[in-house]
Design a protein around this motif. Structure first.
Motif, PDB file in Angstrom:
ATOM      1  N   ASP A 120      -7.984  11.909  -2.138  1.00  7.79           N
ATOM      2  CA  ASP A 120      -7.331  11.691  -3.428  1.00  7.79           C
ATOM      3  C   ASP A 120      -5.885  12.171  -3.430  1.00  7.79           C
ATOM      4  N   ALA A 121      -5.542  13.056  -2.485  1.00  6.01           N
ATOM      5  CA  ALA A 121      -4.184  13.602  -2.441  1.00  6.01           C
ATOM      6  C   ALA A 121      -3.212  12.700  -1.684  1.00  6.01           C
ATOM      7  N   ILE A 122      -3.720  11.662  -1.036  1.00  6.18           N
ATOM      8  CA  ILE A 122      -2.844  10.743  -0.301  1.00  6.18           C
ATOM      9  C   ILE A 122      -2.092   9.880  -1.314  1.00  6.18           C
ATOM     10  N   PRO A 123      -0.764   9.890  -1.298  1.00  6.43           N
ATOM     11  CA  PRO A 123       0.001   9.099  -2.272  1.00  6.43           C
ATOM     12  C   PRO A 123      -0.405   7.625  -2.257  1.00  6.43           C
ATOM     13  N   LYS A 124      -0.484   7.019  -3.431  1.00  4.32           N
ATOM     14  CA  LYS A 124      -0.945   5.637  -3.551  1.00  4.32           C
ATOM     15  C   LYS A 124      -0.068   4.674  -2.757  1.00  4.32           C
ATOM     16  N   ASP A 125       1.256   4.907  -2.770  1.00  6.15           N
ATOM     17  CA  ASP A 125       2.136   3.989  -2.051  1.00  6.15           C
ATOM     18  C   ASP A 125       1.946   4.093  -0.543  1.00  6.15           C
ATOM     19  N   ILE A 126       1.647   5.302  -0.073  1.00  2.18           N
ATOM     20  CA  ILE A 126       1.369   5.487   1.362  1.00  2.18           C
ATOM     21  C   ILE A 126       0.055   4.813   1.727  1.00  2.18           C
ATOM     22  N   ALA A 127      -0.957   4.996   0.895  1.00  3.63           N
ATOM     23  CA  ALA A 127      -2.264   4.405   1.170  1.00  3.63           C
ATOM     24  C   ALA A 127      -2.171   2.891   1.271  1.00  3.63           C
ATOM     25  N   LYS A 128      -1.346   2.280   0.434  1.00  2.27           N
ATOM     26  CA  LYS A 128      -1.228   0.822   0.447  1.00  2.27           C
ATOM     27  C   LYS A 128      -0.463   0.315   1.675  1.00  2.27           C
ATOM     28  N   LYS A 129       0.391   1.153   2.239  1.00  5.37           N
ATOM     29  CA  LYS A 129       1.129   0.770   3.441  1.00  5.37           C
ATOM     30  C   LYS A 129       0.378   1.148   4.722  1.00  5.37           C
TER      31      LYS A 129
END
Length: 347
Positions: A120-129
């Motif tokens: 849950d701590a992984i930034p959303k924009d990073i997760a999408k990339k």
């Protein structure tokens, strides 16, 4: 370093010798692995984890799992993509991504979270990339273990973000106190989103033999195979025959090794605890992860004042600072000597 000092079992060595005498094995091997080897891998996974694999499409041979770890980013990532790597973690997770010109995002493994990444701590924009996520349990260097429920969370996270998961399960057989490590592929839906890499190096004391496997999602396996056909020419057939003997043969050697490592673990952890160090009894791997004020200065002092080599935790990533790693790949008597040397120093 993580190099077992125990000998490869005679039945495995003899299988290599017999196969090496056959001139038919002196030619180029299969890129993907002999059918007999891939069948042995599939059989072992079924017996050990209850996971069914198609040996023709879901198994590929590796020259040790490091081969797969280093090369799969070439199949899955490129400039602009992110690879999620554990910190601390095996350094090749990051360097493989860098060679593929992908960026890395370090997932901190903290004691407060049992050395599991906080998804849950992984930034959303990073997760999408992100195109690739590494997980590794039993863990190097922390020796932490993961429950199957964690793998289930990883599957859901990967589905939501379109990420390929690669589980590095090289230490699953080095376990203690009755603990049995699961496979990521046991989680529901795992084969839809990822693969697992395994190695005979630690399990069968075959580090120098360079033989392992990647198993799971057939499209990911195919992609890795395309890269490898342009990089190497497969594993020498006699080594594959030896691996078949290891996987299909008696597993007493694995149990014997675990008993030896458990004795060594007990000697080291008991000694470190008596000296007042911050250390937890590991349930798996042949590493002991110990808290210290400063990893580099502590490692330097250990070398200078006791002649003992430990690995600074920061070498495994920023979140490894504050720890050092011991490897119990020396005899119990040698470890007792190490503890005695440490007793002579004022810490």
């Amino acid at each position: 370093v993580g190099d077992p000092d125990l000998c490869t079992s005679p039945h495995i060595v003899n299988a290599l010798i017999d196969a090496a005498k056959d001139p038919d094995n002196h030619h180029y091997p299969s890129y993907l692995g002999m059918p007999a080897y891939r069948q042995a891998v599939a059989g072992w996974y079924n017996r050990r984890f209850g996971v069914d694999l198609d040996p023709d499409t879901q198994v590929i041979s590796l020259m040790g799992s490091k081969d797969g770890v280093a090369h799969i980013p070439e199949a899955l990532t490129g400039p602009g993509d992110y690879v999620l790597v554990p910190s601390p973690g095996y350094p090749v997770y990051s360097t493989g991504a860098l060679f593929a010109e992908a960026s890395t995002y370090e997932m901190p493994l903290t004691r407060e979270n049992s050395f599991l990444p906080d998804l849950d701590a992984i930034p959303k924009d990073i997760a999408k990339k992100a195109k690739l996520m590494w997980i590794n349990y039993p863990n190097n260097p922390t020796s932490a273990i993961a429950p199957l429920s964690f793998y289930q969370e990883v599957v859901e996270f990967a589905r939501e973000n379109g990420i390929v998961v690669v589980s590095d399960n090289a230490y699953s057989e080095i376990t203690f106190d009755g603990y049995r490590a699961p496979s990521f592929l046991e989680a529901d839906g795992a084969e839809e989103v990822g693969i697992e890499m395994h190695s005979l190096s630690k399990t069968f004391n075959m580090t120098g033999w360079r033989i392992g496997m990647a198993v799971g999602n057939k499209e990911i396996i195919r992609g890795l195979g395309i890269v490898k056909t342009n990089i190497d020419s497969g594993v020498f057939n006699p080594v594959q025959y030896a691996a078949i003997a290891a996987l299909n043969g008696p597993q007493d050697c694995v149990a014997d090794a675990c008993r030896i490592y458990q004795e060594r673990r007990d000697v080291l952890v008991s000694g470190l605890t008596k000296l007042g160090f911050d250390v937890t009894m590991p349930k798996a791997t042949f590493y002991v992860w110990m808290g210290v004020p400063d990893s580099i200065s502590f490692a330097a002092r250990m070398l200078d004042e006791t002649g003992i080599v430990v690995t600074p935790g920061v070498g495994f990533g920023k979140s490894g600072e504050g720890y050092v790693r011991f490897a119990i790949t020396r005899s119990a008597d040698r470890i007792r000597e190490a503890v005695e040397r440490m007793e002579e120093v004022s810490w």
